[in-house]
Design a protein around this motif. Sequence first.
Motif, mmCIF file in Angstrom:
data_model
loop_
_atom_site.group_PDB
_atom_site.id
_atom_site.type_symbol
_atom_site.label_atom_id
_atom_site.label_comp_id
_atom_site.label_asym_id
_atom_site.label_seq_id
_atom_site.Cartn_x
_atom_site.Cartn_y
_atom_site.Cartn_z
ATOM 1 N N PHE A 87 0.808 -1.228 0.000
ATOM 2 C CA PHE A 87 0.000 0.000 0.000
ATOM 3 C C PHE A 87 0.835 1.270 0.000
ATOM 4 C CE2 PHE A 87 0.413 -1.897 4.160
ATOM 5 C CZ PHE A 87 0.962 -0.878 4.909
ATOM 6 N N ASP A 88 2.135 1.130 0.183
ATOM 7 C CA ASP A 88 3.034 2.276 0.110
ATOM 8 C C ASP A 88 4.430 1.765 -0.255
ATOM 9 O OD1 ASP A 88 4.109 1.183 2.446
ATOM 10 O OD2 ASP A 88 3.405 2.800 3.751
ATOM 11 N N ARG A 89 5.382 2.686 -0.348
ATOM 12 C CA ARG A 89 6.732 2.328 -0.772
ATOM 13 C C ARG A 89 7.393 1.331 0.182
ATOM 14 N NH1 ARG A 89 9.531 5.114 -4.482
ATOM 15 N NH2 ARG A 89 7.447 5.073 -5.312
ATOM 16 N N ASP A 90 7.243 1.557 1.481
ATOM 17 C CA ASP A 90 7.859 0.644 2.450
ATOM 18 C C ASP A 90 7.255 -0.755 2.372
ATOM 19 O OD1 ASP A 90 9.693 2.486 3.402
ATOM 20 O OD2 ASP A 90 8.385 3.174 5.028
ATOM 21 N N HIS A 145 4.780 0.294 -7.975
ATOM 22 C CA HIS A 145 5.379 0.992 -6.838
ATOM 23 C C HIS A 145 6.721 1.651 -7.151
ATOM 24 C CE1 HIS A 145 2.315 -0.872 -4.353
ATOM 25 N NE2 HIS A 145 2.588 -2.001 -4.982
ATOM 26 N N PHE A 146 7.361 1.245 -8.244
ATOM 27 C CA PHE A 146 8.689 1.756 -8.573
ATOM 28 C C PHE A 146 8.738 2.150 -10.047
ATOM 29 C CE2 PHE A 146 9.111 -1.634 -5.349
ATOM 30 C CZ PHE A 146 9.590 -0.885 -4.288
ATOM 31 N N ASP A 147 9.635 3.070 -10.386
ATOM 32 C CA ASP A 147 9.784 3.461 -11.786
ATOM 33 C C ASP A 147 10.324 2.273 -12.599
ATOM 34 O OD1 ASP A 147 12.852 3.782 -12.346
ATOM 35 O OD2 ASP A 147 12.536 4.732 -10.392
ATOM 36 N N PRO A 148 10.181 2.310 -13.935
ATOM 37 C CA PRO A 148 10.588 1.153 -14.756
ATOM 38 C C PRO A 148 12.049 0.731 -14.589
ATOM 39 C CG PRO A 148 9.198 2.614 -16.037
ATOM 40 C CD PRO A 148 9.480 3.324 -14.726
ATOM 41 N N ALA A 182 16.760 -2.103 -0.274
ATOM 42 C CA ALA A 182 16.812 -0.708 0.165
ATOM 43 C C ALA A 182 17.768 0.122 -0.699
ATOM 44 C CB ALA A 182 17.236 -0.631 1.651
ATOM 45 N N ARG A 183 18.912 -0.426 -1.017
ATOM 46 C CA ARG A 183 19.883 0.323 -1.834
ATOM 47 C C ARG A 183 19.357 0.558 -3.259
ATOM 48 N NH1 ARG A 183 25.787 -2.195 -0.078
ATOM 49 N NH2 ARG A 183 25.828 -1.173 1.966
ATOM 50 N N ILE A 184 18.747 -0.463 -3.832
ATOM 51 C CA ILE A 184 18.214 -0.301 -5.196
ATOM 52 C C ILE A 184 17.088 0.706 -5.235
ATOM 53 C CG2 ILE A 184 16.919 -1.494 -7.033
ATOM 54 C CD1 ILE A 184 18.644 -3.972 -6.416
ATOM 55 N N THR A 185 16.283 0.747 -4.188
ATOM 56 C CA THR A 185 15.117 1.635 -4.170
ATOM 57 C C THR A 185 15.364 2.946 -3.404
ATOM 58 O OG1 THR A 185 14.191 0.559 -2.208
ATOM 59 C CG2 THR A 185 13.535 -0.315 -4.359
ATOM 60 N N ALA A 186 16.606 3.237 -3.061
ATOM 61 C CA ALA A 186 16.920 4.382 -2.212
ATOM 62 C C ALA A 186 16.467 5.710 -2.776
ATOM 63 C CB ALA A 186 18.419 4.420 -1.923
ATOM 64 N N ASP A 187 16.564 5.898 -4.061
ATOM 65 C CA ASP A 187 16.202 7.185 -4.667
ATOM 66 C C ASP A 187 14.711 7.278 -4.988
ATOM 67 O OD1 ASP A 187 18.796 8.024 -4.485
ATOM 68 O OD2 ASP A 187 19.308 7.377 -6.510
ATOM 69 N N GLN A 188 13.968 6.302 -4.573
ATOM 70 C CA GLN A 188 12.533 6.264 -4.898
ATOM 71 C C GLN A 188 11.761 7.139 -3.961
ATOM 72 O OE1 GLN A 188 10.868 4.332 -7.576
ATOM 73 N NE2 GLN A 188 12.879 5.021 -8.165
#
Length: 188
Positions: A87-90, A145-148, A182-188
């Motif tokens: 339901f959210d990024r986390d 939830h994440f960009d392509p 977490a590292r891959i999605t850090a800039d999200q």
Amino acid sequence: MARDVGTRHGRQNDPERRDRIIDACLDVIVEAGVAGASHRRIAEAAGVPLGSMTYYFTGIDELLRDAFTRFSTDVSERFVARMAAAFDRDSARDAVVEIIRRDILGDRRELVLSHELYTLAARDRSYRALTTAWMGRSRAALEQHFDPQTARMLDALIEGLSIHRALDEDAHDVQDVHLAVARITADQ
């Protein structure tokens, strides 16, 4: 008059037999690989007469394709459901960790089937449509939830960890998985 699959002369003919054969095919692949998946071995595992194999499938290639289609669709549906529940990024990050922890690192059967399909698709272009569709469903679920670009990197992480799981005898630390996501999605 065309006959329906699973019927002969208008009579129902063991409606679950085709499904049992497909399930047995996957079991045989886990045990003996694609190379060891013969009509005889699959029929024996399914508990059906050898002659019934050609009634339901034109050949081993059709059976393998149907079995791997079922497998990849089942795995994709679970993947999509896990991501849809976020339901959210986390919670999306947590869902990715759960996919890795439970579905990749936690299930030896699925690991073997995945790698058998990957090997088959690497050798036979016609099977690549299955793996391409599977990756497409995974990325579409991640892109909720994440960009392509991030979705592609997460998908590569998931696939890469499956290779490590197949080849590495050491247990994987779930905290490392959390850290990688977490590292891959850090800039999200």
